[in-house]
Design an enzyme around this catalytic site. Structure first.
Site, mmCIF file in Angstrom:
data_model
loop_
_atom_site.group_PDB
_atom_site.id
_atom_site.type_symbol
_atom_site.label_atom_id
_atom_site.label_comp_id
_atom_site.label_asym_id
_atom_site.label_seq_id
_atom_site.Cartn_x
_atom_site.Cartn_y
_atom_site.Cartn_z
ATOM 1 N N HIS A 17 0.767 -1.101 -0.116
ATOM 2 C CA HIS A 17 -0.011 0.108 0.008
ATOM 3 C C HIS A 17 0.900 1.361 0.040
ATOM 4 O O HIS A 17 0.709 2.136 -0.710
ATOM 5 C CB HIS A 17 -0.964 0.216 1.244
ATOM 6 N N LYS A 41 -17.501 -6.098 7.713
ATOM 7 C CA LYS A 41 -16.327 -6.940 8.042
ATOM 8 C C LYS A 41 -16.017 -6.765 9.564
ATOM 9 O O LYS A 41 -16.261 -5.736 10.411
ATOM 10 C CB LYS A 41 -15.112 -6.321 7.223
ATOM 11 N N ARG A 90 -1.943 -6.182 -8.187
ATOM 12 C CA ARG A 90 -0.954 -7.294 -7.908
ATOM 13 C C ARG A 90 -0.844 -8.378 -9.220
ATOM 14 O O ARG A 90 0.137 -8.720 -9.425
ATOM 15 C CB ARG A 90 -1.221 -7.826 -6.546
ATOM 16 N N SER A 128 -3.245 -7.562 2.738
ATOM 17 C CA SER A 128 -3.463 -7.257 4.497
ATOM 18 C C SER A 128 -4.085 -8.778 4.962
ATOM 19 O O SER A 128 -3.650 -9.125 5.993
ATOM 20 C CB SER A 128 -4.658 -6.318 4.470
#
Length: 159
Positions: A17, A41, A90, A128
């Site tokens: 990040h 979440k 990514r 993460s």
């Protein structure tokens, strides 16, 4: 002034990040790192903790500010008068999802452009979720997150 928003959950903020943040800051006059408040979440860090960690790890990047939002990103962008969204990629799987999101955002607001940035190869596997999983089982995450984040994770799991 060219302003972009870099949205995400940042739970926790990783060196991947931070790489995107710093590179974006070279392309735009101002970058707003926007933490999504997602009630569905169960994050490791609450929104205020994530905001503070982001402020700490970006303190040396003059044109970066940290904020939070809930709801649709396109509404946040419109309310702030921003026309650029930065997304880090990514892998091809990231592209497929982010491409769909970019098209939806563009449908909802034709003034919004999404800029895709490829992550540096050294962080191409990093997420993460993976960091939290490795840390939970006492694996080494040194070099994957900023030192301040590592310290906050140690404290969080100890408490």
């Amino acid at each position: 002034m060219k302003v972009a928003v870099y949205p995400g959950s940042f739970d926790p903020v990783t060196n991947g990040h931070l790489d995107i943040i710093k590179r974006s800051a070279k392309l735009f006059d101002r970058v707003i790192v926007a933490v999504l408040q997602n009630q569905s979440k169960s994050p490791l860090f609450d929104v205020e903790e994530r905001l503070e960690l982001l402020r700490v790890v970006t303190r040396d990047v003059q044109n970066v500010e940290v904020d939070s939002f809930s709801g649709l990103l396109v509404d946040y962008v419109r309310d702030k008068g921003i026309h650029s969204i930065v997304k880090g990629l990514r892998a091809v799987s990231d592209f497929e999802y982010e491409f769909q999101m970019a098209l939806m955002n563009r449908k909802l607001n034709t003034d919004v452009e999404t800029v895709f940035m490829m992550t540096s190869s050294e962080y191409s596997y990093l997420s993460s979720s993976l960091v939290k999983e490795v840390f939970k089982f006492k694996g080494c995450i040194k070099g994957l997150v900023p030192e301040e984040v590592l310290g906050a994770m140690v404290k969080k799991y100890r408490d």
